[in-house]
Scaffold this motif. Structure first.
Motif, PDB file in Angstrom:
ATOM      1  N   MET A   1      54.410 -67.970  14.260  1.00  0.00           N
ATOM      2  CA  MET A   1      55.815 -68.238  14.343  1.00  0.00           C
ATOM      3  C   MET A   1      56.269 -68.856  13.014  1.00  0.00           C
ATOM      4  O   MET A   1      55.560 -69.646  12.418  1.00  0.00           O
ATOM      5  CB  MET A   1      56.071 -69.215  15.492  1.00  0.00           C
ATOM      6  N   SER A   2      57.447 -68.515  12.586  1.00  0.00           N
ATOM      7  CA  SER A   2      57.939 -69.020  11.308  1.00  0.00           C
ATOM      8  C   SER A   2      58.590 -70.394  11.468  1.00  0.00           C
ATOM      9  O   SER A   2      58.833 -70.868  12.574  1.00  0.00           O
ATOM     10  CB  SER A   2      58.965 -68.049  10.722  1.00  0.00           C
ATOM     11  N   GLU A   3      58.865 -70.990  10.336  1.00  0.00           N
ATOM     12  CA  GLU A   3      59.529 -72.299  10.305  1.00  0.00           C
ATOM     13  C   GLU A   3      60.842 -72.257  11.092  1.00  0.00           C
ATOM     14  O   GLU A   3      61.116 -73.130  11.916  1.00  0.00           O
ATOM     15  CB  GLU A   3      59.792 -72.676   8.846  1.00  0.00           C
ATOM     16  N   ALA A   8      64.335 -73.300  15.817  1.00  0.00           N
ATOM     17  CA  ALA A   8      65.273 -72.765  16.800  1.00  0.00           C
ATOM     18  C   ALA A   8      64.793 -73.050  18.224  1.00  0.00           C
ATOM     19  O   ALA A   8      65.576 -73.476  19.082  1.00  0.00           O
ATOM     20  CB  ALA A   8      65.465 -71.263  16.594  1.00  0.00           C
ATOM     21  N   LYS A   9      63.514 -72.808  18.466  1.00  0.00           N
ATOM     22  CA  LYS A   9      62.967 -73.093  19.792  1.00  0.00           C
ATOM     23  C   LYS A   9      63.037 -74.589  20.083  1.00  0.00           C
ATOM     24  O   LYS A   9      63.293 -75.000  21.210  1.00  0.00           O
ATOM     25  CB  LYS A   9      61.538 -72.579  19.916  1.00  0.00           C
ATOM     26  N   GLY A  43      60.612 -80.121  22.345  1.00  0.00           N
ATOM     27  CA  GLY A  43      61.508 -79.630  21.300  1.00  0.00           C
ATOM     28  C   GLY A  43      61.372 -80.412  20.012  1.00  0.00           C
ATOM     29  O   GLY A  43      61.391 -79.846  18.916  1.00  0.00           O
ATOM     30  N   HIS A  44      61.221 -81.712  20.140  1.00  0.00           N
ATOM     31  CA  HIS A  44      61.040 -82.548  18.958  1.00  0.00           C
ATOM     32  C   HIS A  44      59.741 -82.160  18.241  1.00  0.00           C
ATOM     33  O   HIS A  44      59.714 -82.064  17.013  1.00  0.00           O
ATOM     34  CB  HIS A  44      61.027 -84.027  19.359  1.00  0.00           C
ATOM     35  N   GLY A  45      58.703 -81.913  19.009  1.00  0.00           N
ATOM     36  CA  GLY A  45      57.431 -81.476  18.429  1.00  0.00           C
ATOM     37  C   GLY A  45      57.564 -80.149  17.705  1.00  0.00           C
ATOM     38  O   GLY A  45      56.981 -79.950  16.636  1.00  0.00           O
ATOM     39  N   GLN A  46      58.337 -79.238  18.274  1.00  0.00           N
ATOM     40  CA  GLN A  46      58.543 -77.941  17.632  1.00  0.00           C
ATOM     41  C   GLN A  46      59.316 -78.105  16.324  1.00  0.00           C
ATOM     42  O   GLN A  46      59.052 -77.404  15.344  1.00  0.00           O
ATOM     43  CB  GLN A  46      59.281 -76.993  18.577  1.00  0.00           C
TER      44      GLN A  46
END
Length: 60
Positions: A1-3, A8-9, A43-46
């Motif tokens: 998965m890109s930055e 976005a996720k 989400g914060h981790g992502q």
């Protein structure tokens, strides 16, 4: 998965988590509230993962 995909996720999970947290709080549903808090953390981790990918990409 890109930055950008990670970021976005992360944003989607933080928004959905915040909604669940607020609805759970308003209705007294502690399970939904806790689910929302957990989703916000995910989400914060992502976001952090996306930031790290961006930083590594800039240095590479």
């Amino acid at each position: 998965m890109s930055e950008h995909e990670d970021k976005a996720k992360g944003a989607m999970n933080k928004a959905a988590g915040a909604a669940k947290d607020a609805i759970g709080d308003a209705t007294g549903d502690k399970d939904l509230q806790n689910e929302g808090k957990a989703q916000k953390l995910k989400g914060h981790g992502q976001d952090i993962k996306g930031e790290a990918k961006g930083a590594l990409k800039d240095k590479g």
